[in-house]
Design a protein around this motif. Structure first.
Motif, PDB file in Angstrom:
ATOM      1  N   GLU A  75      -0.657   4.571   5.505  1.00  0.00           N
ATOM      2  CA  GLU A  75       0.173   4.864   6.679  1.00  0.00           C
ATOM      3  C   GLU A  75       1.193   5.951   6.376  1.00  0.00           C
ATOM      4  OE1 GLU A  75       0.616   0.276   7.920  1.00  0.00           O
ATOM      5  OE2 GLU A  75       0.539   0.978   5.857  1.00  0.00           O
ATOM      6  N   GLY A  76       1.627   6.033   5.106  1.00  0.00           N
ATOM      7  CA  GLY A  76       2.579   7.058   4.702  1.00  0.00           C
ATOM      8  C   GLY A  76       4.005   6.783   5.138  1.00  0.00           C
ATOM      9  N   THR A  77       4.254   5.633   5.752  1.00  0.00           N
ATOM     10  CA  THR A  77       5.583   5.282   6.241  1.00  0.00           C
ATOM     11  C   THR A  77       5.630   3.782   6.503  1.00  0.00           C
ATOM     12  OG1 THR A  77       7.240   5.671   7.972  1.00  0.00           O
ATOM     13  CG2 THR A  77       4.927   5.745   8.646  1.00  0.00           C
ATOM     14  N   ARG A  78       6.857   3.249   6.620  1.00  0.00           N
ATOM     15  CA  ARG A  78       6.998   1.844   7.000  1.00  0.00           C
ATOM     16  C   ARG A  78       7.099   1.686   8.519  1.00  0.00           C
ATOM     17  NH1 ARG A  78      10.878   2.238   2.786  1.00  0.00           N
ATOM     18  NH2 ARG A  78      12.457   2.319   4.396  1.00  0.00           N
ATOM     19  N   GLN A  79       7.163   2.778   9.213  1.00  0.00           N
ATOM     20  CA  GLN A  79       7.287   2.752  10.675  1.00  0.00           C
ATOM     21  C   GLN A  79       5.907   2.631  11.318  1.00  0.00           C
ATOM     22  OE1 GLN A  79      10.446   2.587  11.769  1.00  0.00           O
ATOM     23  NE2 GLN A  79      10.901   2.725   9.585  1.00  0.00           N
ATOM     24  N   TYR A  80       5.884   2.274  12.584  1.00  0.00           N
ATOM     25  CA  TYR A  80       4.619   2.221  13.324  1.00  0.00           C
ATOM     26  C   TYR A  80       4.022   3.621  13.380  1.00  0.00           C
ATOM     27  CZ  TYR A  80       1.186   1.440  16.957  1.00  0.00           C
ATOM     28  OH  TYR A  80       0.003   1.357  17.646  1.00  0.00           O
ATOM     29  N   THR A  81       2.731   3.695  13.170  1.00  0.00           N
ATOM     30  CA  THR A  81       2.037   4.978  13.255  1.00  0.00           C
ATOM     31  C   THR A  81       0.720   4.790  14.011  1.00  0.00           C
ATOM     32  OG1 THR A  81       1.130   6.834  11.993  1.00  0.00           O
ATOM     33  CG2 THR A  81       0.992   4.686  10.953  1.00  0.00           C
ATOM     34  N   GLU A  82       0.387   5.770  14.832  1.00  0.00           N
ATOM     35  CA  GLU A  82      -0.859   5.703  15.622  1.00  0.00           C
ATOM     36  C   GLU A  82      -2.096   5.846  14.747  1.00  0.00           C
ATOM     37  OE1 GLU A  82      -1.498   5.109  18.872  1.00  0.00           O
ATOM     38  OE2 GLU A  82       0.629   4.700  19.203  1.00  0.00           O
ATOM     39  N   LYS A  83      -1.997   6.666  13.714  1.00  0.00           N
ATOM     40  CA  LYS A  83      -3.147   6.954  12.851  1.00  0.00           C
ATOM     41  C   LYS A  83      -2.708   6.935  11.388  1.00  0.00           C
ATOM     42  CE  LYS A  83      -5.540   8.235  16.505  1.00  0.00           C
ATOM     43  NZ  LYS A  83      -6.421   7.323  17.130  1.00  0.00           N
ATOM     44  N   TRP A  84      -3.640   6.601  10.526  1.00  0.00           N
ATOM     45  CA  TRP A  84      -3.374   6.684   9.098  1.00  0.00           C
ATOM     46  C   TRP A  84      -3.420   8.141   8.653  1.00  0.00           C
ATOM     47  CZ3 TRP A  84      -6.504   2.521   5.979  1.00  0.00           C
ATOM     48  CH2 TRP A  84      -5.930   1.265   6.186  1.00  0.00           C
ATOM     49  N   LYS A  85      -2.697   8.440   7.594  1.00  0.00           N
ATOM     50  CA  LYS A  85      -2.827   9.732   6.931  1.00  0.00           C
ATOM     51  C   LYS A  85      -4.204   9.728   6.252  1.00  0.00           C
ATOM     52  CE  LYS A  85       1.767  10.772   7.014  1.00  0.00           C
ATOM     53  NZ  LYS A  85       2.193  11.707   7.995  1.00  0.00           N
ATOM     54  N   THR A  86      -4.766  10.874   6.046  1.00  0.00           N
ATOM     55  CA  THR A  86      -6.108  10.925   5.438  1.00  0.00           C
ATOM     56  C   THR A  86      -6.092  11.424   3.994  1.00  0.00           C
ATOM     57  OG1 THR A  86      -6.440  13.112   6.400  1.00  0.00           O
ATOM     58  CG2 THR A  86      -7.311  11.217   7.640  1.00  0.00           C
ATOM     59  N   GLY A  87      -4.906  11.706   3.460  1.00  0.00           N
ATOM     60  CA  GLY A  87      -4.823  12.220   2.090  1.00  0.00           C
ATOM     61  C   GLY A  87      -5.509  11.330   1.071  1.00  0.00           C
ATOM     62  N   PHE A  88      -5.305  10.015   1.154  1.00  0.00           N
ATOM     63  CA  PHE A  88      -5.921   9.086   0.203  1.00  0.00           C
ATOM     64  C   PHE A  88      -7.441   9.223   0.229  1.00  0.00           C
ATOM     65  CE2 PHE A  88      -6.385   6.637   4.068  1.00  0.00           C
ATOM     66  CZ  PHE A  88      -7.565   5.937   3.893  1.00  0.00           C
ATOM     67  N   TYR A  89      -7.970   9.430   1.428  1.00  0.00           N
ATOM     68  CA  TYR A  89      -9.411   9.535   1.611  1.00  0.00           C
ATOM     69  C   TYR A  89      -9.948  10.784   0.911  1.00  0.00           C
ATOM     70  CZ  TYR A  89     -13.881   9.714   4.098  1.00  0.00           C
ATOM     71  OH  TYR A  89     -15.206   9.755   4.412  1.00  0.00           O
ATOM     72  N   TYR A  90      -9.262  11.905   1.137  1.00  0.00           N
ATOM     73  CA  TYR A  90      -9.721  13.162   0.550  1.00  0.00           C
ATOM     74  C   TYR A  90      -9.444  13.236  -0.951  1.00  0.00           C
ATOM     75  CZ  TYR A  90     -10.948  14.526   5.211  1.00  0.00           C
ATOM     76  OH  TYR A  90     -11.536  14.557   6.452  1.00  0.00           O
ATOM     77  N   ILE A  91      -8.433  12.517  -1.416  1.00  0.00           N
ATOM     78  CA  ILE A  91      -8.222  12.408  -2.865  1.00  0.00           C
ATOM     79  C   ILE A  91      -9.413  11.688  -3.486  1.00  0.00           C
ATOM     80  CG2 ILE A  91      -6.869  11.256  -4.661  1.00  0.00           C
ATOM     81  CD1 ILE A  91      -4.377  11.809  -2.853  1.00  0.00           C
ATOM     82  N   ALA A  92      -9.801  10.547  -2.908  1.00  0.00           N
ATOM     83  CA  ALA A  92     -10.943   9.788  -3.433  1.00  0.00           C
ATOM     84  C   ALA A  92     -12.228  10.614  -3.362  1.00  0.00           C
ATOM     85  CB  ALA A  92     -11.102   8.476  -2.670  1.00  0.00           C
ATOM     86  N   ASP A 137     -20.736   9.626   3.740  1.00  0.00           N
ATOM     87  CA  ASP A 137     -20.547  10.977   4.270  1.00  0.00           C
ATOM     88  C   ASP A 137     -19.954  10.958   5.666  1.00  0.00           C
ATOM     89  OD1 ASP A 137     -21.469  12.286   2.003  1.00  0.00           O
ATOM     90  OD2 ASP A 137     -23.555  12.155   2.641  1.00  0.00           O
ATOM     91  N   SER A 138     -19.541   9.784   6.135  1.00  0.00           N
ATOM     92  CA  SER A 138     -18.989   9.646   7.471  1.00  0.00           C
ATOM     93  C   SER A 138     -17.576   9.057   7.403  1.00  0.00           C
ATOM     94  CB  SER A 138     -19.876   8.735   8.330  1.00  0.00           C
ATOM     95  OG  SER A 138     -19.204   8.393   9.532  1.00  0.00           O
ATOM     96  N   ILE A 139     -16.581   9.865   7.696  1.00  0.00           N
ATOM     97  CA  ILE A 139     -15.201   9.384   7.688  1.00  0.00           C
ATOM     98  C   ILE A 139     -15.014   8.290   8.742  1.00  0.00           C
ATOM     99  CG2 ILE A 139     -14.332  11.192   9.233  1.00  0.00           C
ATOM    100  CD1 ILE A 139     -11.725  11.185   7.539  1.00  0.00           C
TER     101      ILE A 139
END
Length: 185
Positions: free
Chosen positions: A109-126, A155-157
């Motif tokens: 989520e990248g924050t403790r606040q409510y967020t509509e979407k997750w960040k994708t950095g973790f995905y692209y790091i992996a 191969d499908s996010i």
């Protein structure tokens, strides 16, 4: 440290770990959610210490300033400057390549606040490091850290995020109203 952490985590706080962080896998990205409270960090550190599996993390650079910054470093943290435009994904993927053993925990989520979407950095790091993702959940309702088996990305996010959502959909964080468990991408 492991026995002290386990005593505090299980006996004093009443938490448990369900599942396990794979010890035989030397490299993977760990994602922890829902991240809705400051309480998540000490619970995660105690859970990690209880299992004995070394897992590092990154956090905003301001946490690493004096007088308490040394504590976050000692606990396995690395500061990240979130105000600069840097290619953090490639930098962290290169760290995975350069080390024989490296496990990195991130909050999707990248924050403790409510967020509509997750960040994708973790995905692209992996993806960039060609390592699996291990999900863990802060289930405050049941005082349980739930750990999933390693998940190898497809191969499908969209398919991958559906898998993440399935794991987290019924989890109640410290502040459930701050977790979007309907749509992560």
């Amino acid at each position: 440290m492991q026995s002290i952490s386990k005593f505090i985590f299980t006996k004093i706080l009443g938490w448990k770990v369900t599942g396990s962080f794979p010890e035989n896998l030397k490299k993977y990205v760990v994602i922890g959610a829902p991240h809705t409270s400051w309480k998540d960090f000490p619970v995660a550190i105690l859970a990690r210490n209880t299992t004995g599996v070394p897992i590092n993390y990154i956090a905003k650079a301001s946490l690493f300033k004096p007088p308490f910054g040394f504590i976050f470093r000692k606990l396995g943290g690395t500061p990240v400057n979130r105000t600069k435009s840097t290619n953090l994904v490639d930098t962290i993927a290169a760290i995975f390549d350069s080390k024989e053993e490296f496990r990195l925990a991130l909050s999707p989520e990248g924050t403790r606040q409510y967020t509509e979407k997750w960040k994708t950095g973790f995905y692209y790091i992996a993806k960039g490091a060609n390592v699996p993702i291990v999900m863990f959940a802060f289930d405050f309702k049941n005082k349980e850290i739930k750990v999933a088996p390693p998940y190898h990305l497809t191969d499908s996010i969209e398919k991958d995020f559906e898998h993440f959502l399935e794991f987290y959909k019924d989890i109640k964080g410290a502040k459930p109203e701050l977790f979007n468990n309907k749509n992560l991408l």
